[in-house]
Every structure is written in C-alpha cells, then in structure tokens.
Design an enzyme around this catalytic site. Structure first.
Site, PDB file in Angstrom:
ATOM      1  N   HIS A 230       0.788  -1.257  -0.061  1.00  0.00           N
ATOM      2  CA  HIS A 230       0.174  -0.097  -0.007  1.00  0.00           C
ATOM      3  C   HIS A 230       0.873   1.371  -0.020  1.00  0.00           C
ATOM      4  CE1 HIS A 230      -3.708   2.182   1.510  1.00  0.00           C
ATOM      5  NE2 HIS A 230      -2.628   3.202   1.871  1.00  0.00           N
ATOM      6  N   GLU A 231       1.981   1.228   0.870  1.00  0.00           N
ATOM      7  CA  GLU A 231       2.623   2.585   0.817  1.00  0.00           C
ATOM      8  C   GLU A 231       3.409   2.639  -0.440  1.00  0.00           C
ATOM      9  OE1 GLU A 231       2.312   4.451   3.122  1.00  0.00           O
ATOM     10  OE2 GLU A 231       1.003   3.492   4.185  1.00  0.00           O
TER      11      GLU A 231
ATOM     12  N   HIS B  99       1.570   4.081  -3.048  1.00  0.00           N
ATOM     13  CA  HIS B  99       1.506   5.644  -2.954  1.00  0.00           C
ATOM     14  C   HIS B  99       2.879   5.951  -3.500  1.00  0.00           C
ATOM     15  CE1 HIS B  99      -1.791   6.426  -0.649  1.00  0.00           C
ATOM     16  NE2 HIS B  99      -1.495   5.724   0.651  1.00  0.00           N
TER      17      HIS B  99
ATOM     18  N   HIS C  80      -5.413   7.303  -2.428  1.00  0.00           N
ATOM     19  CA  HIS C  80      -6.271   6.386  -1.810  1.00  0.00           C
ATOM     20  C   HIS C  80      -7.444   6.458  -2.849  1.00  0.00           C
ATOM     21  CE1 HIS C  80      -4.461   7.614   2.085  1.00  0.00           C
ATOM     22  NE2 HIS C  80      -4.294   6.104   1.938  1.00  0.00           N
TER      23      HIS C  80
HETATM   24 ZN   LIG Z   1      -2.726   5.282   2.362  1.00  0.00          ZN
END
Ligand SMILES: [Zn+2]
Length: 265
Positions: free
Chosen positions: A165-166, A169, A175
């Site tokens: 997830h990071e 990014h 998101h």
């Molecule tokens: Zn996030």
C-alpha cells in the site's frame, strides 16, 4: 519546478495469511532473490518471509494542499520510477527486511518495466526511497527526486499488504475513496469522523485524479477501511451495494490494472 512534497499516512485494517519466497545464494555471499536482481542494477536481499496473522490499526493524516498539485491530471513522468530503489535502514530486523522484499517482489511482477531493487549501501545521490522505522506508515506520492522517506513502523506496518500500500503511494497513487466518482459507490458518514480529520475523506475532481479507466473498487488495496477515523465506532464509509469496504490485504485486479496503465507496462 521544485519537487512537490506530498505526505500520506494511512489507516486501514489488513490481515495477512501467508507468503513465502524462494531464495538463492549470490556469489558475494548475499542471499538474493529471483527475479528482482535480473531486472535491477542493485543488489537485492531476500530471505524467507515469515508473516503473522493479525489485524492492525494505523494512524493517518494528509497534507491535502500539496496533494492537489501532485495529483493534477496524469501524474507527470517525473513522478514515476524507472528504478524503484529502496534503502532499508539498519534498525529493521531480518524478518522485517524479508517482508519489505516480498512486497517489492510482488510489485515487480506487476510492473516488469520498472526495475525494483534494494540498495545494500545508502547512496549519496540519486533517486531512492529511504525506508525508516518511523512513526506510523507513510509515504510520499510518486517519485520526489533525490532521497525520500517512507515510514514503516515495526509494530504497525509490517505486513506485505501494508508495505505494498505504501509503495503504491510512492509509485504515484492516492487512496481509492478520493476518486471523483466515489460518491456513486460509497457514502462518507462525516458525522462519525473524528473532528479535524475530515480532510482524509476529501474527494478530488477529474482534473486532479486519473482513474486510468479502471472501475471503482471498494476493496482496493488503496481503499480505507469502513471505520477509518471513526470517533464513535460507527462506519465512516458505507458501500451503496451493501458490501464490505476496505482492503483485503492484497492486490486486487483493479490495483494491478491501474498500476500497469500508469506505467504502461
Ligand atoms: Zn495510504
């Protein structure tokens, strides 16, 4: 143009069940992975993954003023990576390094045109991500130029899902629930959000966020949990179809398609 700093911290629940990796000895005695080194100009260290079951809750804040510029239209190529290189600070243990490597290995299979690598020595120049055992889980959005930090706290961020997830990014995505079409799929219950944290549910316009032609996915790895930032235990995000909201802890087909479309690979 000066590089734009955009900082995202994430809140979500993730359960990881299992992951494992094959490893082999390199000539210099380091344990290296396959296939990362084949596509990387850097030495990559990979050990056996040891994941634990569990649910994690992480804090989350955003700096929306800076995000808007970063997210305008299709993220410019200067925010994308040709060599997604990370340096893992020595404070991380073997198991934690293994999880980070596992996450990178999985993303490298999604994006074969990007070279993923773990730097064995902290560089003095060049573009790379410095992964530190900081407060919470956080990352910039996209490549910033030079060294940029990613925080993965040992106690709250160490699952392959959270690390991916990071890293997504850092690859350039925000998101899922900030998409301009999100109101067609979910309802944001602001009355249940902790005061002062409403900005985490800001919706961006078509000119600010590119969805890369992929349908909204309420279970995207980049989607908040249904009770993100709740002040009273009640849901802050409710799906209009009545289904579950939030990441399953793994990449979804939609996540993979968006990444491939952004990087054209
Ligand atoms: Zn996030």
């Amino acid at each position: 143009m000066r590089s734009i700093r955009s900082f995202i911290v994430c809140l979500f629940f993730i359960t990881i069940k299992h992951a494992s990796c094959q490893s082999s000895e390199s000539s210099d005695g380091l344990v290296i992975s396959s296939p990362i080194p084949e596509r990387s100009r850097h030495i990559t260290i990979l050990l056996e993954a040891k994941l634990q079951n569990g649910t994690r809750l992480l804090d989350c804040t955003t700096n929306e003023q800076e995000q808007v510029e970063v997210l305008a239209g299709i993220i410019p190529s200067r925010f994308r990576w040709e060599n997604f290189s990370v340096f893992i600070e020595p404070s991380f243990g073997t198991d934690e390094r293994t999880l980070i490597n596992t996450a990178m290995d999985r993303l490298s299979k999604v994006l074969p045109c990007v070279k993923f690598g773990i730097l064995s020595i902290k560089p003095s120049s060049g573009d790379y991500i410095n992964i530190k055992n900081g407060t919470g889980c956080s990352s910039n959005i996209g490549k910033q130029g030079g060294a940029q930090n990613m925080s993965l706290h040992s106690r709250g961020c160490m699952s392959v899902g959270i690390i991916m997830h990071e890293m997504i990014h850092a690859l350039g995505f925000h998101h899922e629930q900030c998409r301009p079409d999100r109101d067609d799929f979910v309802v944001i219950e602001l009355e249940n959000v902790q005061p002062g944290l409403e900005h985490n549910f800001k919706k961006y316009s078509d000119s600010q966020v590119n969805t890369f032609g992929v349908a909204y996915d309420q279970k995207s790895i980049m989607h908040y949990d249904s009770k993100a930032f709740t002040k009273n235990g009640q849901p802050t995000i409710v799906a209009k179809n009545g289904g579950a909201v939030g990441s399953t802890g793994d990449l979804r087909k939609s996540d993979i398609t968006k990444l491939k479309n952004m990087y054209k690979c």
